[in-house]
Enzyme design. Sequence first.
Site, short mmCIF file in Angstrom:
data_model
loop_
_atom_site.label_atom_id
_atom_site.label_comp_id
_atom_site.label_asym_id
_atom_site.label_seq_id
_atom_site.Cartn_x
_atom_site.Cartn_y
_atom_site.Cartn_z
N LYS A 11 -42.03 -6.25 -27.69
CA LYS A 11 -43.41 -6.46 -28.14
C LYS A 11 -43.82 -5.44 -29.21
CE LYS A 11 -44.68 -8.57 -23.71
NZ LYS A 11 -45.65 -8.53 -22.57
N PHE A 59 -57.96 -11.03 -19.77
CA PHE A 59 -57.22 -10.23 -20.75
C PHE A 59 -56.62 -11.06 -21.89
CE2 PHE A 59 -54.33 -11.19 -17.17
CZ PHE A 59 -53.28 -11.83 -17.84
N ARG A 87 -35.38 -9.72 -15.32
CA ARG A 87 -36.66 -9.25 -14.76
C ARG A 87 -36.47 -7.97 -13.95
NH1 ARG A 87 -41.09 -12.48 -15.61
NH2 ARG A 87 -42.15 -12.11 -13.64
N THR A 93 -44.56 -5.77 -14.10
CA THR A 93 -45.47 -5.96 -15.24
C THR A 93 -46.23 -4.68 -15.56
OG1 THR A 93 -45.75 -8.26 -14.57
CG2 THR A 93 -47.38 -7.38 -16.10
N ARG A 104 -39.50 -1.01 -18.62
CA ARG A 104 -40.95 -0.73 -18.66
C ARG A 104 -41.26 0.68 -18.16
NH1 ARG A 104 -42.59 -6.78 -16.82
NH2 ARG A 104 -43.03 -7.65 -18.88
N ASN A 114 -46.90 -3.60 -22.38
CA ASN A 114 -45.79 -3.34 -21.46
C ASN A 114 -44.41 -3.52 -22.09
OD1 ASN A 114 -45.81 -6.08 -21.51
ND2 ASN A 114 -46.11 -6.38 -19.32
N HIS A 117 -41.07 -8.62 -22.90
CA HIS A 117 -41.30 -9.85 -22.15
C HIS A 117 -39.99 -10.34 -21.57
CE1 HIS A 117 -42.72 -13.94 -21.25
NE2 HIS A 117 -41.58 -14.36 -21.79
P1 CMP Z 1 -45.92 -10.59 -19.62
O1 CMP Z 1 -45.75 -10.68 -18.14
O2 CMP Z 1 -44.72 -10.48 -20.49
O3 CMP Z 1 -46.81 -11.84 -20.11
C1 CMP Z 1 -48.19 -11.85 -19.85
C2 CMP Z 1 -48.77 -10.57 -20.41
O4 CMP Z 1 -50.15 -10.41 -20.23
C3 CMP Z 1 -48.17 -9.40 -19.63
O5 CMP Z 1 -46.81 -9.30 -19.94
C4 CMP Z 1 -49.05 -8.29 -20.16
O6 CMP Z 1 -48.71 -7.91 -21.49
C5 CMP Z 1 -50.39 -9.00 -20.17
N1 CMP Z 1 -51.14 -8.75 -18.95
C6 CMP Z 1 -50.85 -9.18 -17.71
N2 CMP Z 1 -51.77 -8.74 -16.82
C7 CMP Z 1 -52.66 -8.03 -17.54
C8 CMP Z 1 -53.83 -7.33 -17.20
N3 CMP Z 1 -54.29 -7.30 -15.94
N4 CMP Z 1 -54.50 -6.71 -18.19
C9 CMP Z 1 -54.06 -6.76 -19.45
N5 CMP Z 1 -52.93 -7.42 -19.85
C10 CMP Z 1 -52.24 -8.04 -18.89
#
Ligand code: CMP
Length: 139
Positions: A11, A59, A87, A93, A104, A114, A117
Amino acid sequence: MATNRTFTMLKPDSVEKGYIGAILEKINAAGFRIVAMKMTHMTTADAQEFYAVHNERPFYGELVEYMTRGPIVAAILEKENAVDDFRALIGATNPADAAEGTIRKLYAASMGENAVHGSDSDENAAIEGFFHFSGRDQF
Ligand code: CMP
């Protein structure tokens, strides 16, 4: 266990901080073969579509802004049990909850930013791979 594929994006925060090489090194060291890869800059429409599943979440706007603020590296990866193993390699996440040694834990700043992906199913890996790579790419 069958060999299959997953899809990843390094990212904008990973690219900005100069982590592309370090993250690809971890991916290779974990036994993934990179079968397609490119640097690209998502448009707002791209990011809105890619993350459409989250469009009701609070978000969503922040996520679209983050994912479009600079280039990303998109890649298709191959390995036995690719989706689940990738994963595990990237970790939770929220980097605060990610296991030691995961991508991560090492490179992500926050839940929103984060670093990387990873597809959550074989079906989504195929959809997300085709989103970024056309039928003209051979992979
Ligand atoms: P990813 O799981 O790759 O895809 C969805 C994305 O949304 C996740 O990574 C984060 O970058 C973002 N995300 C998920 N949960 C939150 C949250 N609670 N607040 C902000 N960003 C989020």
